[in-house]
Design a protein around this motif. Sequence first.
Motif, PDB file in Angstrom:
ATOM      1  N   LEU A 186       3.428  22.980 -22.444  1.00 17.03           N
ATOM      2  CA  LEU A 186       3.616  21.536 -22.278  1.00 17.03           C
ATOM      3  C   LEU A 186       4.968  20.992 -22.718  1.00 17.03           C
ATOM      4  N   GLU A 187       5.805  21.788 -23.390  1.00 15.28           N
ATOM      5  CA  GLU A 187       7.027  21.163 -23.896  1.00 15.28           C
ATOM      6  C   GLU A 187       7.932  20.675 -22.755  1.00 15.28           C
ATOM      7  N   LYS A 188       8.008  21.433 -21.658  1.00 14.85           N
ATOM      8  CA  LYS A 188       8.834  21.001 -20.525  1.00 14.85           C
ATOM      9  C   LYS A 188       8.235  19.756 -19.873  1.00 14.85           C
ATOM     10  N   ALA A 189       6.912  19.798 -19.658  1.00 14.81           N
ATOM     11  CA  ALA A 189       6.242  18.653 -19.033  1.00 14.81           C
ATOM     12  C   ALA A 189       6.395  17.401 -19.901  1.00 14.81           C
ATOM     13  N   PHE A 190       6.254  17.578 -21.213  1.00 15.13           N
ATOM     14  CA  PHE A 190       6.322  16.427 -22.096  1.00 15.13           C
ATOM     15  C   PHE A 190       7.752  15.890 -22.194  1.00 15.13           C
ATOM     16  N   GLN A 191       8.727  16.779 -22.098  1.00 15.58           N
ATOM     17  CA  GLN A 191      10.120  16.321 -22.089  1.00 15.58           C
ATOM     18  C   GLN A 191      10.390  15.468 -20.846  1.00 15.58           C
ATOM     19  N   THR A 192       9.833  15.901 -19.701  1.00 16.78           N
ATOM     20  CA  THR A 192       9.969  15.117 -18.471  1.00 16.78           C
ATOM     21  C   THR A 192       9.307  13.755 -18.626  1.00 16.78           C
ATOM     22  N   LEU A 193       8.137  13.738 -19.249  1.00 17.75           N
ATOM     23  CA  LEU A 193       7.422  12.486 -19.480  1.00 17.75           C
ATOM     24  C   LEU A 193       8.239  11.540 -20.356  1.00 17.75           C
ATOM     25  N   LEU A 194       8.792  12.046 -21.446  1.00 17.00           N
ATOM     26  CA  LEU A 194       9.561  11.195 -22.356  1.00 17.00           C
ATOM     27  C   LEU A 194      10.830  10.670 -21.694  1.00 17.00           C
ATOM     28  N   LYS A 195      11.459  11.481 -20.852  1.00 19.25           N
ATOM     29  CA  LYS A 195      12.642  11.006 -20.125  1.00 19.25           C
ATOM     30  C   LYS A 195      12.252   9.847 -19.202  1.00 19.25           C
ATOM     31  N   ALA A 196      11.122  10.002 -18.479  1.00 23.54           N
ATOM     32  CA  ALA A 196      10.675   8.932 -17.584  1.00 23.54           C
ATOM     33  C   ALA A 196      10.304   7.674 -18.366  1.00 23.54           C
ATOM     34  N   GLU A 197       9.643   7.839 -19.511  1.00 21.36           N
ATOM     35  CA  GLU A 197       9.255   6.678 -20.324  1.00 21.36           C
ATOM     36  C   GLU A 197      10.487   5.971 -20.880  1.00 21.36           C
ATOM     37  N   THR A 198      11.472   6.742 -21.328  1.00 25.44           N
ATOM     38  CA  THR A 198      12.708   6.146 -21.831  1.00 25.44           C
ATOM     39  C   THR A 198      13.422   5.373 -20.728  1.00 25.44           C
ATOM     40  N   THR A 199      13.489   5.977 -19.542  1.00 26.55           N
ATOM     41  CA  THR A 199      14.126   5.308 -18.407  1.00 26.55           C
ATOM     42  C   THR A 199      13.359   4.052 -18.018  1.00 26.55           C
ATOM     43  N   ARG A 200      12.029   4.096 -18.094  1.00 21.01           N
ATOM     44  CA  ARG A 200      11.225   2.909 -17.781  1.00 21.01           C
ATOM     45  C   ARG A 200      11.590   1.749 -18.709  1.00 21.01           C
ATOM     46  N   LEU A 201      11.678   2.010 -20.008  1.00 17.40           N
ATOM     47  CA  LEU A 201      11.996   0.955 -20.967  1.00 17.40           C
ATOM     48  C   LEU A 201      13.438   0.476 -20.816  1.00 17.40           C
ATOM     49  N   GLN A 202      14.352   1.398 -20.520  1.00 14.70           N
ATOM     50  CA  GLN A 202      15.734   0.989 -20.266  1.00 14.70           C
ATOM     51  C   GLN A 202      15.816   0.114 -19.008  1.00 14.70           C
ATOM     52  N   THR A 203      15.048   0.473 -17.981  1.00 11.24           N
ATOM     53  CA  THR A 203      15.071  -0.288 -16.734  1.00 11.24           C
ATOM     54  C   THR A 203      14.543  -1.698 -16.950  1.00 11.24           C
ATOM     55  N   ILE A 204      13.448  -1.819 -17.700  1.00  9.18           N
ATOM     56  CA  ILE A 204      12.908  -3.141 -18.025  1.00  9.18           C
ATOM     57  C   ILE A 204      13.976  -3.985 -18.725  1.00  9.18           C
ATOM     58  N   THR A 205      14.669  -3.376 -19.682  1.00  7.69           N
ATOM     59  CA  THR A 205      15.706  -4.098 -20.424  1.00  7.69           C
ATOM     60  C   THR A 205      16.881  -4.461 -19.522  1.00  7.69           C
ATOM     61  N   ALA A 206      17.295  -3.528 -18.650  1.00  5.60           N
ATOM     62  CA  ALA A 206      18.417  -3.790 -17.747  1.00  5.60           C
ATOM     63  C   ALA A 206      18.082  -4.914 -16.764  1.00  5.60           C
ATOM     64  N   ILE A 207      16.830  -4.960 -16.298  1.00  6.03           N
ATOM     65  CA  ILE A 207      16.407  -6.047 -15.406  1.00  6.03           C
ATOM     66  C   ILE A 207      16.469  -7.383 -16.148  1.00  6.03           C
ATOM     67  N   ALA A 208      15.992  -7.405 -17.395  1.00  8.07           N
ATOM     68  CA  ALA A 208      16.047  -8.634 -18.190  1.00  8.07           C
ATOM     69  C   ALA A 208      17.495  -9.081 -18.399  1.00  8.07           C
ATOM     70  N   LEU A 209      18.389  -8.121 -18.614  1.00  6.86           N
ATOM     71  CA  LEU A 209      19.803  -8.451 -18.778  1.00  6.86           C
ATOM     72  C   LEU A 209      20.387  -9.058 -17.497  1.00  6.86           C
TER      73      LEU A 209
END
Length: 299
Positions: A186-209
Amino acid sequence: HARRRDEATTNMLTLLDMCEHLREEWSLVNQMIRVAITGLSLETFHYGLDTQTWSEPELATFQARLESLSLLTNLYQTLLYERALNVQMFSNLRQNINPNTNVIHSPVSILKDKVWTLLWDMDDDEHTLLRISQDRLDLYRQGLASSNWAGVPAQFRAISDAALQDPPSWRNGYKRWMSSIMINHLEKAFQTLLKAETTRLQTITAIALERHRLKHGHHPDTLEKLIPAYLSQIPHDPMDGRPLRYRLEKDGNFTLWSVGFDGKDNGGDPTLPDPKKQNAPQDARDMVWPRVDPIDLPP
């Protein structure tokens, strides 16, 4: 989309619909397909934002849709689901220890099967598999409580490696052969998940900006200025549980970043520590919200 706003809007909403596909299909494969779709969708957002394609109401719609996505909590449900499957699997094995009785075996495979049967310890094997599942669930609960995930992918692998070799013995591979086959590191799968989650939160913030810029003509000097008109709170960096980092640059643009998988804040440095060995965005010193080079933008 070369500034074709209606088409870009329709396609982006379709991608967000696809992000919800398989939301309640709890197997690991289905959830990772969903994560992959979400990651690809999020990676297209910065083009639309940098071309200043969308209106404020459209951006507000995108932001609300992204805020409703659930990635981390869904994988927790998947871990519960996989544990239940493992319990069921051993229950089935006890009713029919050799499910391949109708298969024609060669003399070599028959001898090999006998060796496995003699050395296999079903109770120990089941206990090991469930122990790994439980330790992972405990680790995951800690991550959900602290929002600090930087070291978790490696810990997933360490949990399974330690359990399969406890106590150290050459017989473990035979005693726990089912655990060895069934456990997903699971370490590879979970790394992919965390990258997507980080990008999701960055995208929300970038849209607000961008929504702030559309109204005021400029980006704010701090993320706190987005509250409460555009954000209810500053999204937290999944890598260390602290708010995402932000800096307004002299040219009026901004740098928005996560500390990345090493958990160290390098001031928004997007470079790779070792370009010869690393080439993925998650390998960078910090995971920085991408800016589009003007030369790549349509006329």
